[in-house]
Design an enzyme around this catalytic site. Sequence first.
Site, mmCIF file in Angstrom:
data_model
loop_
_atom_site.group_PDB
_atom_site.id
_atom_site.type_symbol
_atom_site.label_atom_id
_atom_site.label_comp_id
_atom_site.label_asym_id
_atom_site.label_seq_id
_atom_site.Cartn_x
_atom_site.Cartn_y
_atom_site.Cartn_z
ATOM 1 C CD GLU A 1 37.948 42.781 48.706
ATOM 2 O OE1 GLU A 1 38.173 42.081 49.702
ATOM 3 O OE2 GLU A 1 36.961 42.616 47.974
ATOM 4 C CD GLU B 1 38.009 40.335 44.259
ATOM 5 O OE1 GLU B 1 37.254 39.894 45.149
ATOM 6 O OE2 GLU B 1 39.187 40.620 44.483
HETATM 7 C C1 GAL Z 1 37.282 39.398 48.283
HETATM 8 C C2 GAL Z 1 38.774 39.261 48.021
HETATM 9 C C3 GAL Z 1 39.117 38.018 47.245
HETATM 10 C C4 GAL Z 1 38.366 36.835 47.789
HETATM 11 C C5 GAL Z 1 36.882 37.137 47.754
HETATM 12 C C6 GAL Z 1 36.020 36.003 48.237
HETATM 13 O O1 GAL Z 1 37.037 40.115 49.435
HETATM 14 O O2 GAL Z 1 39.285 40.383 47.347
HETATM 15 O O3 GAL Z 1 40.507 37.809 47.329
HETATM 16 O O4 GAL Z 1 38.767 36.590 49.088
HETATM 17 O O5 GAL Z 1 36.619 38.240 48.586
HETATM 18 O O6 GAL Z 1 34.639 36.343 48.268
#
Ligand code: GAL
Length: 661
Positions: free
Chosen positions: A150, A308
């Site tokens: 990210e 994710e």
């Molecule tokens: C994303 C990140 C993850 C985790 C997640 C939590 O932004 O890539 O590592 O922090 O958020 O929602």
Amino acid sequence: MRNWPDDVLAYGGDYNPEQWPREVWEEDIALMKQAGVSFVSLGIFSWSWLEPTKGEYDFAWLDEIMGMLAEAGIAVDLATATASPPPWLTTAYPEILPVTIDGTTLYPGSRQSWCPSSPIFRDAARALVTQLAQRYHQHPALAMWHVSNEYACHNLPCYCDTCAAAFRVWLERRYGSLDRLNHAWGTAFWSQRYTDFEQILPPRTTPTFHNPTQVLDFKRFGSDTLLQHFIGEKEILADLSPGVPVTTNFMSMTGFRHLDYHQWAPHQDIVSTDHYLVNTLGHPGPELAFQGDVTRGLAGGAPWLLMEHSTSAVNWQPVNPAKALGQTIRDSLTHVAHGADTIGFFQWRQSRAGAEKWHSALVPHAGADSARFREVARLGEIAAALGEVKGSRVEASVAILYDFQAQWAWSGPAMPSADVDYPEIAQLTHRLLRERGITCDVIHPSAELSAYAVVIVPTLYLVTDDDAASIRAAAERGAQVLVTYVSGLVDENDHVRLGGYPGAFTDFLGVRVEEFNPLLPGDSLALSRGTGARWSEFATATDAEVLISYAGGPVAGSPALTCRRVGSGAAWYAGTRFDDDTWRSVLGEVIDAAGVEPAAYVPAGVEAVRRRSGERSWLFLLNHGAGEVRVAVDGYDLVSAASVDSEIVLPPGGCAAIREG
Ligand code: GAL
């Protein structure tokens, strides 16, 4: 893709084994098999474990877990582990720490505390990537490389002296001379004329409004700088690990505005993204659909990876409600309907310690004996059943144009109205069309438009001459082109297009605006049909049919909605933020004029999206409503593994993926 799960939709998420003792790893693998997990993203925040001191590497633990995953047949999206520098690096080189607009240093102690322009950080990161690529290229578990994480989530913009120097270099490259820079930045205004590049600074805190083009260029610079960083890592991987695809996870979700992903996407072997929901959204359906369509636009229409999302609660809001059981399945399938070929989560096992211990995961604190894990395992079965959908493309004949740079420029200093938010009308339009069953591609203005029957141009404040010409040409060719207020006003330097707004589209639309009249929050104006809010204009229809005009107030008699025949298509102009009902009916007129049909005729609350591959097609049906619905359809439902004969019944939250024909 090498070793990527073939016959299933890849299913899994971030895996952080270094947070757990060795005994837990065995259980992890067993539970992954039980849940149908077919990929993990490994090592994203592992730098301090892989390189505990400068130049000394410890790969033993990674070797071991990679071996276990290979044996279990679980593909690894291996991180370059460069998202967060280890303490030894920031201690030795405190100059790599990022600095905020008012000069505050962002110290280590969380993550991503590195300056995007730092050559020291870049060299250290490249050294680690080299080691990883050399060591794991041949590894049987390796399926993909995951560069950093990210980008820009926490460390952009950085206003430090290193960034100031790099910004000057970037500007010299962009403009070639101070004369051109002074012209582009309009420095005749407020005595800002530069006579030496050394005088130029990032737009740090100033007494009042910044120079808008300086601000815009600083955003471009920040995005480009991190992109160069990505490319720097990717080059090493391409060299030492040829044939293994490389990606970095985008954050194509509402609210994240730091990177111009349209510039980034062509450098990805496959586009991947993360998507999290915030409480303020209400029902998540429209946001999931919009961002899925944005991501597909970045991928040029090709399938993309949902790297994710969350099984349940996040932990970064003041209050973090759990998702209802079943929501994760519906949300995941909504992403798939909009083109995702992978269902990924943060993270595999919920942490016991650290800043994300209250963030949900595939294995919750309660363990595998939990309703959440049973839901996770069910989703794993569905992901396996959906394997045949992989590679298919979403069908859409409506395009909504979307540009991060237009968004940056419109959010610049001292604008006509802070109540006109760049993506608001784009998202509303998308939502209303979705309610009508119409699937939209959300694409950059420079994208090929010839396949679209309808092209919507929402608040495209900044537009280049070329893109404006391509939009006009779409109407000539037969498309219904609908342009909204705050479009076409400035060029790429944020210079106003003179002679009457909306500048780039005045002649095309047959409408000439002499002055804006933004409305105060909460105010509205009566129209000959419905009401208008946020924005109004003193306008004249010079060569267009007036369909709706202002019935009163300061702009009484001005046109609010017009239509002009252009070639075999039409140019529509919407000069205000219509109330939702009026906008819905206007969109209906445009859609009908183009003869666009929905993917399927479905009851209210049900979303229908079709993916196609050659002669084969799959109709996704997602019941976002609170009641049971019946949808007329024939085929075979991959989700329930059952034939559907003339009708399917979907409970609230129920989903189907119907193989048609
Ligand atoms: C994303 C990140 C993850 C985790 C997640 C939590 O932004 O890539 O590592 O922090 O958020 O929602």
